[in-house]
Structures are given as C-alpha cells and as structure tokens.
Write a protein that holds these residues in place. Sequence first.
Motif, short mmCIF file in Angstrom:
data_model
loop_
_atom_site.label_atom_id
_atom_site.label_comp_id
_atom_site.label_asym_id
_atom_site.label_seq_id
_atom_site.Cartn_x
_atom_site.Cartn_y
_atom_site.Cartn_z
N ALA A 10 1.12 -1.75 -0.23
CA ALA A 10 -0.34 -0.14 -0.01
C ALA A 10 1.01 0.99 0.03
O ALA A 10 0.36 2.36 -0.54
CB ALA A 10 -1.36 0.07 1.23
N ALA A 11 1.84 1.44 0.66
CA ALA A 11 2.40 2.23 0.66
C ALA A 11 3.41 2.38 -0.69
O ALA A 11 3.88 3.95 -0.60
CB ALA A 11 4.49 2.39 1.55
N PHE A 12 3.72 1.77 -1.35
CA PHE A 12 4.30 1.75 -2.75
C PHE A 12 3.75 2.53 -3.92
O PHE A 12 3.53 3.05 -4.40
CB PHE A 12 5.24 0.15 -2.84
N ASP A 13 2.25 1.80 -3.42
CA ASP A 13 1.11 1.77 -5.10
C ASP A 13 1.00 3.46 -4.46
O ASP A 13 0.25 4.14 -4.77
CB ASP A 13 0.01 0.87 -4.10
N LYS A 14 1.18 4.05 -3.16
CA LYS A 14 1.36 5.68 -2.91
C LYS A 14 2.40 6.41 -2.56
O LYS A 14 2.28 7.50 -3.31
CB LYS A 14 0.41 5.52 -1.66
N PHE A 45 8.50 -8.45 0.07
CA PHE A 45 10.21 -8.06 -0.99
C PHE A 45 9.78 -8.17 -2.28
O PHE A 45 10.63 -7.72 -3.38
CB PHE A 45 11.48 -8.63 -0.85
N SER A 46 8.98 -9.37 -2.90
CA SER A 46 8.43 -9.18 -3.73
C SER A 46 7.71 -8.64 -5.13
O SER A 46 7.47 -8.86 -6.19
CB SER A 46 7.32 -11.44 -3.78
N VAL A 47 7.03 -7.42 -4.32
CA VAL A 47 5.83 -6.40 -4.67
C VAL A 47 6.86 -5.34 -4.97
O VAL A 47 6.29 -4.19 -5.78
CB VAL A 47 5.17 -6.57 -3.60
N LEU A 48 7.96 -5.34 -4.75
CA LEU A 48 9.41 -4.11 -5.40
C LEU A 48 9.56 -4.33 -7.11
O LEU A 48 9.37 -5.35 -6.98
CB LEU A 48 10.47 -4.34 -4.39
N GLN A 49 8.81 -2.73 -6.96
CA GLN A 49 9.31 -2.65 -8.10
C GLN A 49 10.84 -1.68 -8.75
O GLN A 49 10.64 -1.00 -7.56
CB GLN A 49 7.97 -2.14 -8.99
N LYS A 50 11.40 -1.16 -9.98
CA LYS A 50 11.63 -0.46 -10.58
C LYS A 50 11.67 0.67 -9.31
O LYS A 50 10.41 1.34 -9.24
CB LYS A 50 11.47 0.11 -11.42
N GLY A 51 12.26 1.49 -8.34
CA GLY A 51 12.35 2.46 -7.50
C GLY A 51 12.46 2.14 -6.70
O GLY A 51 12.19 3.64 -5.96
N GLN A 52 12.12 1.29 -5.94
CA GLN A 52 11.40 1.03 -4.98
C GLN A 52 12.03 0.28 -4.11
O GLN A 52 13.14 -0.94 -4.91
CB GLN A 52 10.51 0.31 -4.65
#
Length: 354
Positions: free
Chosen positions: A65-69, A143-150
């Motif tokens: 949720a934090a990454f998504d924001k 860790f599996s949800v990390l994307q580029k720049g995160q």
Amino acid sequence: MPSESLYDTSKTYYQNLQEGPFGSFGSGKIYHNSGEPRYDFFGVKVYAPFGIAAGPLPGARFVKAAFDKGFDIVTFKSVRTHEYPCHSVPNILPLNIRHLDPIRTDEPIHPKNSFAKPLSLANSFGIPSSEPQVWQPEIKQAFSVLQKGQAMLTAFQGTDRGKGQQAFIDDHALGVRLLKEAGARIIEINLSCPNQGNAALLCFDAITTQAIMTAIRQYSSDIRLLVKITYFPDQAQLKEFVIRVGPLVDGITAINTIGCRVVDAAGKQAFPGGADRSKPGISGHAIKQAGIDMVTRLAQLRGDLGLRYKIVGVGGVLDANDFKDYRNRGADIVMSVTGAMWNPDLAAEIKAAL
C-alpha cells in the motif's frame, strides 16, 4: 491532512495487522513514477530520497500500500528473534503540544481529543513481534512486490533477557542472520526504544553498541547496516558514539520518538500498565526541531571525523517544507511516520516539490 489514518487507533495492534491498512491507504489509487530513479538509497536507485520509517508497516499488505502511494523507501516494522506481545490499547494518543523540549522529558504532556494539525502523537506499543517462522515469509512476500525505483529497509529490535552482554550481542547477530534468510540486505538496528526508559537506551551505551555492530559485521559483512538513535542532549556523548559506531555502519537514522511523561487530566498515567508505559514515545510535529538538531550535529561530526555514513532524518516530517528542512541540514534520506500515516499523498507532494 486527512482525518483517517492507515492505522485505526480504536482497534488493537493485532486487529490492524489482520484488517488494515485503513483510510485512503486501503484504496486502489496508485501513484505512477516517471523517468529514471536517480537518488541512492544504500545501493538502490529510487525516485525520491523519502520514505516511511519503522513503525506503521507490520506486514506485506501495508508495504505494498505504501509503495502504491508513491513512497519509494519503506521500512518493514521492527522484528525480534522471538514472539513478543504488544501493549494493550490505547497505543496511540494525540497530544496537546506544539514543541517538545528534549531535555525536559519529565514535564507532563496531556492528550487532546482529536488528531488535528499540527499533529503530534504519543505511541506505546512495546515493539511487538511475531516469531521468525511468521515474519520471515511475510518479509519475503513484501520483497516480492518491489518494482523499479523502490527499496525496502528491514528493522530489528534486540531483546535483553537478562542473560548477560554476550547473549544480548548474540541476539542481534541472530536477528540479522534471520533477516538475511528472508532476503534483507539493508538492515536497521533499533537502539532507541523509549519503552526501555531513556536512561537505559542502548544508543547511550556506545561500548556495547560498538560490540554489537562488530559482531554483526563479523558474520554479515555483505549487508548495508544502519542504526537508529534518539536525541542526545550531551554533545560529548554523541561524539563518542559516532567515533565508536560511525566507522562500522553505513547509516545513522535520527531520531526515534522521544520518551516523555503523558498524563490525563487527573494526572494519571495516560497509557494504563506498568512503568514501561510511563514514558511513551512522542512523535510528529513536536519533535521536529530535535530531529533537525540531531541531523545537523551528525552531519558536522561526519565531516569533522572524516566518516562516510549516510544520515536518515526522521521526526516531524508532515509536509514538503519539513522534508526540505531536513535535506538542507544534511540528511541524505528523509523519512516520516506520523505524517505518512495520516497523509497517503505525502510522498507525491514531496516528489512534486523536488
């Protein structure tokens, strides 16, 4: 500032863990980065040197949720080598204070009735943790949800079980090993839990801290290692800490919450329980100046002593101006807890101001 937090203060910690995140953090609105990440976070390129510090993200759903924001750097809440219970509710209270003097922590502070600006909080959780068999898979999933720049920072809280210094050191070394097994390579050691009492904070014991960091480095030389500290009233004590610990770590995070007396209108302890809840941690607007002061002093010592640690500035970051203030005083990375919890758009606002 939105009135609904990602953490429901009316529920227990375990209800939040199972049902959260709440508020706009639970919505489907996603922030989309553009271009290339250009800021360094301990070897990982991110879009902004800003994120969420240890505390409000206890599970993979919260992390996503934090990454998504738009928060490019998030911290998985501090874990331990064993299961550890949370304090009873309430765990968070809004405070009637605008500025906290970090020297006068025995003066009573009173709660107020609403989470209104300028937002300052008293927090009393006790740093709960599930057992490693539970949190290791959860961290792997995060860790599996990390994307580029995160990037994700993982945090650890050591436990002194009264078995002597070596057992305490070994607990930290084991904790880092368990985190590594879950995929962590950027790890923050919490040396500043207010629940231990200000006089007993580990960061004030530079010799023991040095021994812990040395042991961690001996068995885990391939990680990026950070330590999280509180406000140091004594400059000589801070300098000794930096001399002993600074060469062993990649980063210093400052500050954690500051433990202070919080009492109700009748003068009774606001958080029911024992002495370990008599001085809950104060966060938010009230501790910004203490955080800025510590970052300034850490930056000066870094230059004076020829050290290379990065500085992670935390404390009272509620808007883009607060972020800029920390950066201007020497923080390489800036993080927020209170501000981020009540404003899911905070990262987007800061990115717009870069």
